[in-house]
Structure formats: structure tokens, C-alpha cells
Design a protein around this motif. Structure first.
Motif, PDB file in Angstrom:
ATOM      1  N   ASP A   1       0.855  -1.185   0.000  1.00 52.55           N
ATOM      2  CA  ASP A   1       0.000   0.000   0.000  1.00 52.55           C
ATOM      3  C   ASP A   1       0.893   1.236   0.000  1.00 52.55           C
ATOM      4  OD1 ASP A   1      -2.579   1.419   0.325  1.00 52.55           O
ATOM      5  OD2 ASP A   1      -1.730   1.953   2.281  1.00 52.55           O
ATOM      6  N   LEU A   2       0.745   2.091  -1.009  1.00 56.93           N
ATOM      7  CA  LEU A   2       1.590   3.268  -1.163  1.00 56.93           C
ATOM      8  C   LEU A   2       0.927   4.488  -0.525  1.00 56.93           C
ATOM      9  CD1 LEU A   2       2.595   2.787  -4.922  1.00 56.93           C
ATOM     10  CD2 LEU A   2       3.675   1.838  -2.882  1.00 56.93           C
ATOM     11  N   ASN A   3       1.704   5.202   0.270  1.00 59.29           N
ATOM     12  CA  ASN A   3       1.191   6.388   0.948  1.00 59.29           C
ATOM     13  C   ASN A   3       2.149   7.558   0.768  1.00 59.29           C
ATOM     14  OD1 ASN A   3      -1.238   5.213   2.557  1.00 59.29           O
ATOM     15  ND2 ASN A   3       0.440   3.781   2.934  1.00 59.29           N
ATOM     16  N   VAL A   4       1.710   8.732   1.173  1.00 62.63           N
ATOM     17  CA  VAL A   4       2.459   9.954   0.922  1.00 62.63           C
ATOM     18  C   VAL A   4       3.872   9.921   1.503  1.00 62.63           C
ATOM     19  CG1 VAL A   4       2.562  12.425   1.440  1.00 62.63           C
ATOM     20  CG2 VAL A   4       0.437  11.416   0.626  1.00 62.63           C
ATOM     21  N   ASP A   5       4.034   9.469   2.741  1.00 61.38           N
ATOM     22  CA  ASP A   5       5.364   9.497   3.355  1.00 61.38           C
ATOM     23  C   ASP A   5       5.869   8.123   3.760  1.00 61.38           C
ATOM     24  OD1 ASP A   5       3.596   9.079   5.367  1.00 61.38           O
ATOM     25  OD2 ASP A   5       4.318  10.677   6.681  1.00 61.38           O
TER      26      ASP A   5
ATOM     27  N   ASP B   1       9.727   3.842   5.678  1.00 61.23           N
ATOM     28  CA  ASP B   1       9.649   5.289   5.874  1.00 61.23           C
ATOM     29  C   ASP B   1      10.384   6.007   4.745  1.00 61.23           C
ATOM     30  OD1 ASP B   1       9.311   7.814   6.855  1.00 61.23           O
ATOM     31  OD2 ASP B   1      10.590   7.570   8.607  1.00 61.23           O
ATOM     32  N   LEU B   2       9.716   6.964   4.095  1.00 61.29           N
ATOM     33  CA  LEU B   2      10.317   7.699   2.984  1.00 61.29           C
ATOM     34  C   LEU B   2      10.952   9.016   3.432  1.00 61.29           C
ATOM     35  CD1 LEU B   2       7.545   7.227   0.268  1.00 61.29           C
ATOM     36  CD2 LEU B   2       9.555   5.808   0.689  1.00 61.29           C
ATOM     37  N   ASN B   3      10.757   9.379   4.701  1.00 59.95           N
ATOM     38  CA  ASN B   3      11.323  10.633   5.209  1.00 59.95           C
ATOM     39  C   ASN B   3      12.758  10.426   5.675  1.00 59.95           C
ATOM     40  OD1 ASN B   3       8.978  12.189   4.800  1.00 59.95           O
ATOM     41  ND2 ASN B   3       8.082  11.373   6.684  1.00 59.95           N
ATOM     42  N   MET B   4      13.639  10.199   4.697  1.00 62.94           N
ATOM     43  CA  MET B   4      15.043   9.982   5.027  1.00 62.94           C
ATOM     44  C   MET B   4      15.700  11.287   5.464  1.00 62.94           C
ATOM     45  SD  MET B   4      16.051   7.446   1.880  1.00 62.94           S
ATOM     46  CE  MET B   4      14.969   8.243   0.705  1.00 62.94           C
TER      47      MET B   4
END
Length: 234
Positions: free
Chosen positions: A23-27, A40-43
Motif C-alpha cells: 500500500d503506497l502512501n504519501v510518506d 519510511d520515505l522521510n530519510m
């Protein structure tokens, strides 16, 4: 001339040929393979460059506001070059991250189920900047060609499949004023990031629930009814 690795040489570990719903989400991305995983995409590295990009954008906007004719000055061009440099660095970091992430997925799972997101329509929403940074389109593109290379089964769920509205435990589907929105549910006073089933009482994170539904997609009533309808029309 670049060397292209023949497809037959790209083999994943047969012992790890499982299945995953993503499931793809904003962050963040939610992955379910029997156990839930959060990517987590907020590296920290990206946040560093995002701060500088924001700084350079403000400087350029200020220069254009006070002196519209002087956008060709040395100072202006140097600032713009720094902005473009940091955009390239962000793109390189994102691409490297996605390449490694997708490689790991293709080597581990034989079947991967993702959503068919309407990205163009979503970009008009309130989270359009975060959506761009989440790299939905790039992720799907990389996953598509790597799945072909590794012989994986990539399943794209129907765009109308309500993965966030269906209970992953009892398959109850929320409709009308019971639906979860970006602001939660006003009728039942639930938050936007939680799924509370009004049928069986299942209380779970909304995105985790969606990833489980994608994991179960090929066995769902939705998919079976859709397949039956397509066969009747054929």
C-alpha cells in the motif's frame, strides 16, 4: 556500450518466493507478507536537501519580486544553479533508494500486489507535494520492469478496488457516510489513520489494513465477482 544482463541470469531465491501486498502512501509504504512492515520515505538525507531547496526557492522568489528585470544577474544565476544541483541530488537519492527497495522485493517475493493509483487526479489534492516526493509513478515503473526481469507476478489491483474501506478481517465494506476520508469519519468520530470495523469490531491502522487487503486481493469477493463479470461479457 552498456552490458545488458540476460533475463535468464536474473534469478531470485526460490526459497523466498512468497507473496506481498504493498500500500503506497504519501510518506511511507506499507508491506504485508503475513507480517506488517513499514518503509519510511522521510530519510534524513532528503530532509537536508529539501530544506536547502526551500531556502533557494525563497531567495529566487525574493529577487524576482524586488527586481524582475535582473533575473540574469550573476548572483541570481548562481542561486538557481544551486537549486538545480540539489534537485538532481534528491532525484539521485530517491532513485538509488527505490532501485534497492524494488530489487529486494523482487528477490524475495514471487507475487506482488499493488494499487492502480490515479496519480494525476491525486496531484490536485491537498497532499500534492508529498505525493510527488513519494515517487508513486517511479516506484511502479521500476517494479514493473524488474518484475519482468526476475519473472515475478506483478498484480495491479483494479483502480476502483476500495482497499481502505474493506475490513481485512471480515470483508465488511464501508459505504456512504461510513467511509474513511483524509479527515477521518465525522459520523463515528474516527481518525483518518485508523480503521474501525462496524461489523466485527476490528481496530487496525488504516494503511496496514489496506496492505492486508491487497495481499488478499486475488482471493477477495471483489476480484472473483469482477472476473466472473468479465467472463460473462467475453
Amino acid at each position: 556500450m552498456p552490458y545488458l544482463i540476460p533475463k535468464e541470469e536474473l534469478k531470485s531465491d526460490d526459497k523466498l518466493k512468497g507473496k506481498a501486498g504493498i500500500d503506497l502512501n504519501v510518506d511511507h509504504y506499507n508491506i504485508y507478507d503475513g507480517k506488517h512492515k513499514l518503509i519510511d520515505l522521510n530519510m534524513r538525507q532528503l530532509k537536508f536537501y529539501y530544506d536547502w531547496i526551500k531556502h533557494y526557492q525563497r531567495l529566487l522568489a525574493r529577487k524576482r519580486e524586488f527586481d524582475k528585470k535582473n533575473t540574469g544577474s550573476r548572483n541570481y544565476l548562481e542561486t538557481r544553479a544551486k537549486l538545480q544541483r540539489d534537485y538532481r541530488r534528491v532525484a539521485d537519492i530517491q532513485n538509488d533508494f527505490l532501485q534497492k527497495l524494488v530489487l529486494g522485493l523482487c528477490q524475495k517475493y514471487g507475487q506482488i500486489v499493488i494499487e492502480d493509483l490515479d496519480v494525476k487526479h491525486m496531484k490536485m489534492g491537498v497532499a500534492s507535494k508529498g505525493l510527488h516526493r513519494s515517487m508513486f509513478g517511479t516506484f511502479r515503473s521500476i517494479l514493473t520492469y524488474k518484475s519482468e526481469q526476475y519473472g515475478n507476478d506483478l498484480v495491479v489491483a483494479d483502480r476502483l478496488y476500495p482497499s481502505t474501506q474493506i475490513c481485512s478481517k471480515c470483508q465488511y465494506r464501508k459505504t456512504g457516510d461510513e467511509k474513511i476520508t483524509l479527515w477521518g469519519n465525522k459520523k463515528h468520530h474516527t481518525k483518518h489513520n485508523e480503521y474501525v470495523c462496524y461489523n466485527c469490531g476490528n481496530n487496525i491502522d488504516r494503511d496496514e489494513n489496506a496492505s492486508i487487503n491487497l495481499y488478499q486481493y486475488l482471493d477477495s469477493k471483489w476480484y472473483k465477482e469482477k472476473s466472473r463479470a468479465e467472463k460473462q461479457m467475453a
